[in-house]
Scaffold this active site. Structure first.
Site, PDB file in Angstrom:
ATOM      1  N   TYR A  25      -1.188  -1.255  10.440  1.00 22.09           N
ATOM      2  CA  TYR A  25      -1.457  -1.465   9.018  1.00 22.09           C
ATOM      3  C   TYR A  25      -0.275  -0.974   8.181  1.00 22.09           C
ATOM      4  O   TYR A  25       0.276  -1.715   7.372  1.00 22.09           O
ATOM      5  CB  TYR A  25      -2.751  -0.751   8.600  1.00 22.09           C
ATOM      6  CG  TYR A  25      -3.067  -0.959   7.134  1.00 22.09           C
ATOM      7  CD1 TYR A  25      -3.690  -2.132   6.705  1.00 22.09           C
ATOM      8  CD2 TYR A  25      -2.717  -0.016   6.164  1.00 22.09           C
ATOM      9  CE1 TYR A  25      -3.959  -2.359   5.365  1.00 22.09           C
ATOM     10  CE2 TYR A  25      -2.973  -0.232   4.823  1.00 22.09           C
ATOM     11  CZ  TYR A  25      -3.604  -1.399   4.431  1.00 22.09           C
ATOM     12  OH  TYR A  25      -3.861  -1.626   3.094  1.00 22.09           O
ATOM     13  N   SER A  68       0.856  -1.187   0.000  1.00 24.10           N
ATOM     14  CA  SER A  68       0.000   0.000   0.000  1.00 24.10           C
ATOM     15  C   SER A  68       0.894   1.239   0.000  1.00 24.10           C
ATOM     16  O   SER A  68       2.043   1.178   0.460  1.00 24.10           O
ATOM     17  CB  SER A  68      -0.857   0.007   1.271  1.00 24.10           C
ATOM     18  OG  SER A  68      -1.493   1.262   1.429  1.00 24.10           O
TER      19      SER A  68
HETATM   20  N1  LIG Z   1      -8.745  -0.682  -1.080  1.00 25.32           N
HETATM   21  C1  LIG Z   1      -7.728   0.112  -0.820  1.00 25.32           C
HETATM   22  O1  LIG Z   1      -7.867   1.359  -0.737  1.00 25.32           O
HETATM   23  C2  LIG Z   1      -6.344  -0.467  -0.672  1.00 25.32           C
HETATM   24  C3  LIG Z   1      -5.253   0.413  -0.758  1.00 25.32           C
HETATM   25  C4  LIG Z   1      -3.974  -0.087  -0.642  1.00 25.32           C
HETATM   26  C5  LIG Z   1      -3.771  -1.432  -0.441  1.00 25.32           C
HETATM   27  N2  LIG Z   1      -4.842  -2.271  -0.338  1.00 25.32           N
HETATM   28  C6  LIG Z   1      -4.556  -3.700  -0.121  1.00 25.32           C
HETATM   29  O2  LIG Z   1      -5.097  -4.420  -1.209  1.00 25.32           O
HETATM   30  C7  LIG Z   1      -5.371  -5.754  -0.791  1.00 25.32           C
HETATM   31  C8  LIG Z   1      -6.775  -6.130  -1.232  1.00 25.32           C
HETATM   32  O3  LIG Z   1      -7.694  -5.291  -0.560  1.00 25.32           O
HETATM   33  P1  LIG Z   1      -9.092  -4.851  -1.176  1.00 25.32           P
HETATM   34  O4  LIG Z   1      -9.167  -3.398  -1.065  1.00 25.32           O
HETATM   35  O5  LIG Z   1      -9.306  -5.502  -2.485  1.00 25.32           O
HETATM   36  O6  LIG Z   1     -10.047  -5.474  -0.048  1.00 25.32           O
HETATM   37  P2  LIG Z   1     -11.477  -6.215  -0.119  1.00 25.32           P
HETATM   38  O7  LIG Z   1     -12.296  -5.686  -1.245  1.00 25.32           O
HETATM   39  O8  LIG Z   1     -12.021  -6.133   1.267  1.00 25.32           O
HETATM   40  O9  LIG Z   1     -11.085  -7.743  -0.455  1.00 25.32           O
HETATM   41  C9  LIG Z   1     -10.342  -8.502   0.464  1.00 25.32           C
HETATM   42  C10 LIG Z   1     -10.209  -9.941  -0.034  1.00 25.32           C
HETATM   43  O10 LIG Z   1      -9.334 -10.637   0.867  1.00 25.32           O
HETATM   44  C11 LIG Z   1      -9.996 -11.817   1.354  1.00 25.32           C
HETATM   45  N3  LIG Z   1      -9.530 -12.060   2.729  1.00 25.32           N
HETATM   46  C12 LIG Z   1      -9.601 -11.217   3.796  1.00 25.32           C
HETATM   47  N4  LIG Z   1      -9.094 -11.805   4.893  1.00 25.32           N
HETATM   48  C13 LIG Z   1      -8.661 -13.043   4.512  1.00 25.32           C
HETATM   49  C14 LIG Z   1      -8.066 -14.144   5.203  1.00 25.32           C
HETATM   50  N5  LIG Z   1      -7.827 -14.117   6.532  1.00 25.32           N
HETATM   51  N6  LIG Z   1      -7.757 -15.262   4.501  1.00 25.32           N
HETATM   52  C15 LIG Z   1      -8.023 -15.326   3.157  1.00 25.32           C
HETATM   53  N7  LIG Z   1      -8.603 -14.328   2.476  1.00 25.32           N
HETATM   54  C16 LIG Z   1      -8.922 -13.204   3.140  1.00 25.32           C
HETATM   55  C17 LIG Z   1     -11.502 -11.481   1.254  1.00 25.32           C
HETATM   56  O11 LIG Z   1     -12.334 -12.636   1.120  1.00 25.32           O
HETATM   57  P3  LIG Z   1     -12.976 -13.407   2.406  1.00 25.32           P
HETATM   58  O12 LIG Z   1     -13.559 -12.363   3.307  1.00 25.32           O
HETATM   59  O13 LIG Z   1     -13.976 -14.354   1.821  1.00 25.32           O
HETATM   60  O14 LIG Z   1     -11.835 -14.149   3.023  1.00 25.32           O
HETATM   61  C18 LIG Z   1     -11.515 -10.705  -0.064  1.00 25.32           C
HETATM   62  O15 LIG Z   1     -11.488 -11.612  -1.161  1.00 25.32           O
HETATM   63  C19 LIG Z   1      -5.150  -5.780   0.730  1.00 25.32           C
HETATM   64  O16 LIG Z   1      -3.907  -6.348   1.008  1.00 25.32           O
HETATM   65  C20 LIG Z   1      -5.172  -4.316   1.120  1.00 25.32           C
HETATM   66  O17 LIG Z   1      -4.426  -4.057   2.285  1.00 25.32           O
HETATM   67  C21 LIG Z   1      -6.110  -1.827  -0.462  1.00 25.32           C
END
Ligand SMILES: NC(=O)c1ccc[n+]([C@@H]2O[C@H](COP(=O)([O-])OP(=O)(O)OC[C@H]3O[C@@H](n4cnc5c(N)ncnc54)[C@H](OP(=O)(O)O)[C@@H]3O)[C@@H](O)[C@H]2O)c1
Length: 249
Positions: free
Chosen positions: A145, A135
């Site tokens: 985080y 991130s």
């Molecule tokens: N969105 C942002 O603004 C942003 C910015 C920078 C970085 N990121 C990073 O991008 C990545 C993806 O985030 P996102 O924004 O796409 O989030 P999201 O829409 O909430 O999706 C999260 C995914 O991770 C899975 N997950 C969560 N906990 C898990 C666990 N313990 N074991 C296996 N799977 C798990 C969830 O499925 P289940 O709940 O079914 O397990 C879901 O498929 C993360 O690493 C996040 O830190 C996000």
């Protein structure tokens, strides 16, 4: 057909990686906890792109879940996307310690162990790639985080150095705010985040795949965030923390 294993593949960035890689004719292995959602995502991808899709329900915060995914990686994959992640509701030091440790397990232990499980096969075949989703927060000091994501960036660069010279690529992906389920799941108030700071998951993945092909070790998609990271380097840490703690509580 090359195979890609994506963790957190049912929502947000992981689902965008799944669409992009299916369109590129990868066979997919989708990892997440929710089995029904995994099955639905797999059906949609098979129907739309005609690719093979395996589902691997696993909680990456557990020994059982990690062992299951490690064992699939030992069979060999061409691309690993360590994407699963989340934010904890609340602010440090009020977040229960077990929630903080759970985050470190998913963001750090899982990334370490899955990288180690995928690498030997890739090195043997002299090809393959690993994308670790960190991130922009990694470049700022903002609680567990950001600390865990800073680890992901440093670890990815270190691992890339260690395999340097081979055709195996390792890249940390550092997106800014992306419209996904992340903020709602973390009960974050996003009202203070200006509209121009929001990115689309498909755009982030497109830029990530381009940077991976270019051999970059750290990818910061979008000019706006490249500028924020560059300027951030010249701003004192105390001022950085004050500004970043006001955006997206
Ligand atoms: N969105 C942002 O603004 C942003 C910015 C920078 C970085 N990121 C990073 O991008 C990545 C993806 O985030 P996102 O924004 O796409 O989030 P999201 O829409 O909430 O999706 C999260 C995914 O991770 C899975 N997950 C969560 N906990 C898990 C666990 N313990 N074991 C296996 N799977 C798990 C969830 O499925 P289940 O709940 O079914 O397990 C879901 O498929 C993360 O690493 C996040 O830190 C996000």
């Amino acid at each position: 057909m090359p195979t890609a294993l994506i963790t957190g593949a049912t929502a947000g960035l992981g689902a965008a990686f799944a669409r992009r890689l299916a369109a590129d004719a990868y066979s997919l292995v989708l990892v997440a906890r929710d089995e029904l959602r995994l099955a639905k995502a797999a059906d949609q991808l098979k129907l739309r792109y005609g690719v093979n899709v395996e589902v691997l329900p696993a909680d990456l915060a557990t020994e059982e879940g990690l062992a299951k995914v490690e064992s699939r990686l030992h069979e060999g994959v061409d691309l690993l996307v360590n994407n699963a992640g989340f934010g904890n509701p609340g602010a440090f030091p009020h977040v229960p310690v077990e929630h903080e440790v759970r985050m470190l397990k998913v963001h750090c232990e899982a990334v370490l162990r899955l990288t180690l499980a995928a690498l030997p096969g890739m090195r043997e075949r002299e090809r393959g790639a690993i994308v670790n989703v960190a991130s922009v927060a990694a470049f700022f000091a903002r609680s567990t985080y950001s600390a865990s994501k800073a680890w992901v960036v440093n670890f990815s660069e270190s691992a890339a150095n260690a395999v340097g010279g081979s055709r195996v690529r390792i890249m940390a992906l550092c997106p800014g705010f992306v419209r996904t389920e992340f903020h709602q799941r973390a009960s974050m108030d996003t009202s203070g985040i200006p509209g121009f700071l929001w990115l689309k998951a498909d755009d982030v993945v497109r830029e990530a795949m381009r940077d991976l092909a270019l051999g970059k070790r750290v990818s910061v998609p979008d000019l706006r965030y490249k500028a924020i990271v560059a300027v951030g380097r010249f701003v004192p840490r105390s001022v950085q923390s004050m500004v970043s703690s006001r955006i997206g509580r």
